[in-house]
Every structure is written in structure tokens, then in C-alpha cells.
Enzyme design. Structure first.
Site, PDB file in Angstrom:
ATOM      1  N   ARG A  65       0.698  -8.955  13.703  1.00 20.02           N
ATOM      2  CA  ARG A  65       0.039  -7.933  12.869  1.00 20.02           C
ATOM      3  C   ARG A  65      -0.860  -8.597  11.827  1.00 20.02           C
ATOM      4  O   ARG A  65      -1.936  -8.080  11.514  1.00 20.02           O
ATOM      5  CB  ARG A  65       1.091  -7.044  12.199  1.00 20.02           C
ATOM      6  CG  ARG A  65       1.743  -6.088  13.208  1.00 20.02           C
ATOM      7  CD  ARG A  65       3.064  -5.557  12.723  1.00 20.02           C
ATOM      8  NE  ARG A  65       2.948  -4.812  11.491  1.00 20.02           N
ATOM      9  CZ  ARG A  65       3.947  -4.640  10.631  1.00 20.02           C
ATOM     10  NH1 ARG A  65       5.134  -5.169  10.872  1.00 20.02           N
ATOM     11  NH2 ARG A  65       3.755  -3.944   9.551  1.00 20.02           N
ATOM     12  N   LYS A  71       0.818  -1.212   0.000  1.00 20.70           N
ATOM     13  CA  LYS A  71       0.000   0.000   0.000  1.00 20.70           C
ATOM     14  C   LYS A  71       0.857   1.270   0.000  1.00 20.70           C
ATOM     15  O   LYS A  71       0.612   2.186  -0.774  1.00 20.70           O
ATOM     16  CB  LYS A  71      -0.939   0.019   1.224  1.00 20.70           C
ATOM     17  CG  LYS A  71      -1.855  -1.198   1.309  1.00 20.70           C
ATOM     18  CD  LYS A  71      -2.754  -1.146   2.527  1.00 20.70           C
ATOM     19  CE  LYS A  71      -2.004  -1.117   3.844  1.00 20.70           C
ATOM     20  NZ  LYS A  71      -1.192  -2.322   4.144  1.00 20.70           N
ATOM     21  N   ARG A  91      11.901  -5.889   4.582  1.00 19.43           N
ATOM     22  CA  ARG A  91      11.631  -4.469   4.284  1.00 19.43           C
ATOM     23  C   ARG A  91      12.642  -3.544   4.953  1.00 19.43           C
ATOM     24  O   ARG A  91      13.007  -3.734   6.103  1.00 19.43           O
ATOM     25  CB  ARG A  91      10.221  -4.117   4.778  1.00 19.43           C
ATOM     26  CG  ARG A  91       9.884  -2.647   4.675  1.00 19.43           C
ATOM     27  CD  ARG A  91       8.395  -2.425   4.695  1.00 19.43           C
ATOM     28  NE  ARG A  91       7.798  -2.559   6.021  1.00 19.43           N
ATOM     29  CZ  ARG A  91       6.498  -2.337   6.265  1.00 19.43           C
ATOM     30  NH1 ARG A  91       5.694  -1.976   5.275  1.00 19.43           N
ATOM     31  NH2 ARG A  91       6.026  -2.481   7.470  1.00 19.43           N
ATOM     32  N   ARG A  99      -9.036   0.863   9.671  1.00 26.91           N
ATOM     33  CA  ARG A  99      -8.571  -0.504   9.957  1.00 26.91           C
ATOM     34  C   ARG A  99      -9.564  -1.275  10.806  1.00 26.91           C
ATOM     35  O   ARG A  99      -9.285  -2.425  11.155  1.00 26.91           O
ATOM     36  CB  ARG A  99      -7.241  -0.432  10.720  1.00 26.91           C
ATOM     37  CG  ARG A  99      -6.013  -0.736   9.867  1.00 26.91           C
ATOM     38  CD  ARG A  99      -4.808  -0.394  10.720  1.00 26.91           C
ATOM     39  NE  ARG A  99      -3.639  -1.148  10.463  1.00 26.91           N
ATOM     40  CZ  ARG A  99      -2.575  -0.681   9.793  1.00 26.91           C
ATOM     41  NH1 ARG A  99      -2.585   0.503   9.252  1.00 26.91           N
ATOM     42  NH2 ARG A  99      -1.499  -1.418   9.675  1.00 26.91           N
ATOM     43  N   ARG A 103      12.242  -1.724  10.631  1.00 29.04           N
ATOM     44  CA  ARG A 103      11.335  -1.412  11.728  1.00 29.04           C
ATOM     45  C   ARG A 103      11.327  -2.556  12.734  1.00 29.04           C
ATOM     46  O   ARG A 103      11.329  -3.714  12.345  1.00 29.04           O
ATOM     47  CB  ARG A 103       9.917  -1.186  11.189  1.00 29.04           C
ATOM     48  CG  ARG A 103       9.675   0.215  10.685  1.00 29.04           C
ATOM     49  CD  ARG A 103       8.402   0.350   9.885  1.00 29.04           C
ATOM     50  NE  ARG A 103       7.220  -0.255  10.506  1.00 29.04           N
ATOM     51  CZ  ARG A 103       6.016  -0.275   9.916  1.00 29.04           C
ATOM     52  NH1 ARG A 103       5.845   0.263   8.717  1.00 29.04           N
ATOM     53  NH2 ARG A 103       4.999  -0.834  10.531  1.00 29.04           N
TER      54      ARG A 103
END
Ligand code: ADP
Ligand code: ADP
Length: 224
Positions: free
Chosen positions: A174, A19, A130, A91, A163
Site C-alpha cells: 500500500r 486522515k 492499528r 488517490r 484489518r
């Protein structure tokens, strides 16, 4: 798509679906600003603001920040805007209802809700590989979308970080949080006529093209 006109998109999909990557790619084309709740929250956590202090423990654990905190924050963010790409909001069904009410009050209907379809194993390898620019929120991937120099952002030349919540343990939390709290939004939007699905497993440029085509088709239907 020629010229820039007001375009209001919501990006819906699990963490790691791409996204943020697509929001940044499309910002220019639509003249619409990416509004990433995750980026706003992380900026507040880093600055130690009251909002950041409230949000941090939920984020570290891979859960969701309470709806009232997020809704209050988004009322401020959306005020005075005409074009935007919502990335990571809403969300929960409660957030989606609050967004509907807010946009109705502002007279700013959404043009489309883009659903990023992806499966769990791909999301895990995307998130654990990532690398993020904490200053701009731009992301790279060690394998799928590497920066020119490892650990350095192509654009601002500053350091990239992994992160903490992209560790395997928090990623699994998550993904469960998404299934439980956010996936019901697909049903929420099912009859709205707004939902367009894209194959988030395709290559980055292909996903961009898919979104552009779907949104263009919709905007023609809405504004012939
Ligand atoms: P989200 O904002 O949905 O959490 P990101 O845009 O940050 O996801 O993308 C997650 C990771 O996957 C990043 O490392 C990014 O570089 C990578 N990525 C994004 N889109 C693709 C794609 N289409 N194919 C392969 N990797 C991708
Ligand atoms: P992702 O890479 O999973 O798309 P984000 O950067 O969007 O992650 O969000 C990071 C964290 O910030 C989430 O795990 C959650 O704790 C919090 N967060 C972001 N957006 C929201 C929201 N709309 N409602 C509640 N919590 C949120």
C-alpha cells in the site's frame, strides 16, 4: 472556529498518516461529514454488493480499485452534500480531475487540501498496530491511542479488529501504491493555492490544532 458553515476539505496523505482519525475529530466542529472511500468500500465488501465484489481483490492486494468504479461511487456520494471531508479520495490524478469536474458542476469548490506529512517507518508501526471498529471506521492504536479496554471500542462497546490489509506484507504494498499513484497529487495541487501541509508525526491533538489553524487562516482569506 465559531458556528458551523459549509466546509469542504480534502485530506491527502499516505495510509496510516492519521486522515481518518482527524476526519472523525473534525466532523463535529465543521458539521461536515467524513466521506471515507475505504470505509464505503469495506461496507460493500462485507455486504457482498456488486461494488464490493469488484473492489475486494484490489483491496486485499494493497492496490487501488479502478478509477471508473471509484468515480461513479463518489458521484453518488457527493450528490446533495454541501459540507464534507474527503478521506482517501482522490488517490490518482484521474480521480482528482474527475473530482474537479464534478465539484465545478455542483458549484462546490474545495476550501483546502490538507497534506499529511509523515515518513515510512512511522506509517508502518501505525498501521501494523492499528485496531479498527468495522461498524464505524473509528481507529485506535495498541500503543499510541489505546481503547480503554483492549479490543473493545470506547464508543459502541463492540469488538475492534485488525484489518487483514494492515499486515506488514500488504502495508508495504500500500505504501508503494501511494508513492506511485497518489503522491503525484501533491504536484497536481501545487499551484492551486489550496494545499496546506501538516506535520502528521505530531501527537493527535496537535495535528487537530494544526489543521484547524491552517483551515481557519484559509477560510478567512477566502471569506473575510
Ligand atoms: P489513515 O486514515 O490516514 O490511514 P488512521 O487515522 O487510521 O490513518 O491512523 C492510523 C493509525 O495511527 C491508527 O492506529 C491511529 O490510532 C494512529 N494514529 C493516528 N494519528 C496518530 C498520531 N498523530 N500519533 C500517533 N498515532 C496516530
Ligand atoms: P488507508 O488505511 O490506507 O488510508 P483506506 O481505508 O483508505 O486505507 O483504503 C483501503 C483500500 O481501499 C485501499 O488500499 C484501496 O484498495 C481501496 N481504496 C480506498 N479509496 C480508494 C480510492 N480513492 N481509489 C482506489 N482505491 C481506493
Amino acid at each position: 472556529m465559531t458556528g458551523k458553515f459549509a466546509m469542504r476539505l480534502e485530506f491527502l496523505g499516505p495510509p496510516g498518516a492519521g486522515k481518518g482519525t482527524q476526519a472523525k475529530a473534525l466532523e463535529e466542529k465543521f458539521g461536515a461529514a467524513q466521506i471515507s472511500t475505504g470505509d464505503i468500500l469495506r461496507t460493500n465488501v462485507a455486504a457482498g454488493t456488486p461494488l464490493g465484489l469488484k473492489a475486494k481483490s484490489y483491496m486485499d492486494a494493497g492496490g487501488l480499485v479502478p478509477d471508473d468504479v471509484i468515480i461513479g461511487m463518489m458521484e453518488t456520494e457527493l450528490a446533495g452534500r454541501n459540507s464534507f471531508i474527503l478521506d482517501g479520495f482522490p488517490r490518482t490524478v484521474a480521480q482528482a480531475e474527475a473530482l474537479d469536474a464534478l465539484l465545478a458542476k455542483l458549484g462546490l469548490p474545495l476550501d483546502a487540501v490538507v497534506l499529511f506529512d509523515a515518513e515510512r517507518q512511522a506509517l508502518i508501526s501505525r498501521l501494523t498496530g492499528r485496531w479498527t471498529n468495522p461498524r464505524t471506521g473509528r481507529t485506535y492504536h495498541a500503543e499510541y491511542d489505546p481503547p480503554r479496554v483492549a479490543g473493545i471500542d470506547d464508543e459502541d462497546g463492540g469488538p475492534l479488529v485488525q484489518r487483514k490489509d494492515d499486515s506488514l506484507e500488504v502495508v508495504l504494498e500500500r505504501l508503494d501504491t501511494y508513492d506511485e499513484k497518489t503522491a503525484p497529487l501533491v504536484e497536481y495541487y501545487a499551484n492551486s493555492g489550496l494545499l496546506v501541509r501538516v506535520d502528521a508525526l505530531a501527537a493527535i491533538e496537535e495535528v487537530t490544532a494544526e489543521i484547524l489553524a491552517a483551515v481557519e487562516a484559509r477560510s478567512k482569506a477566502v471569506r473575510p
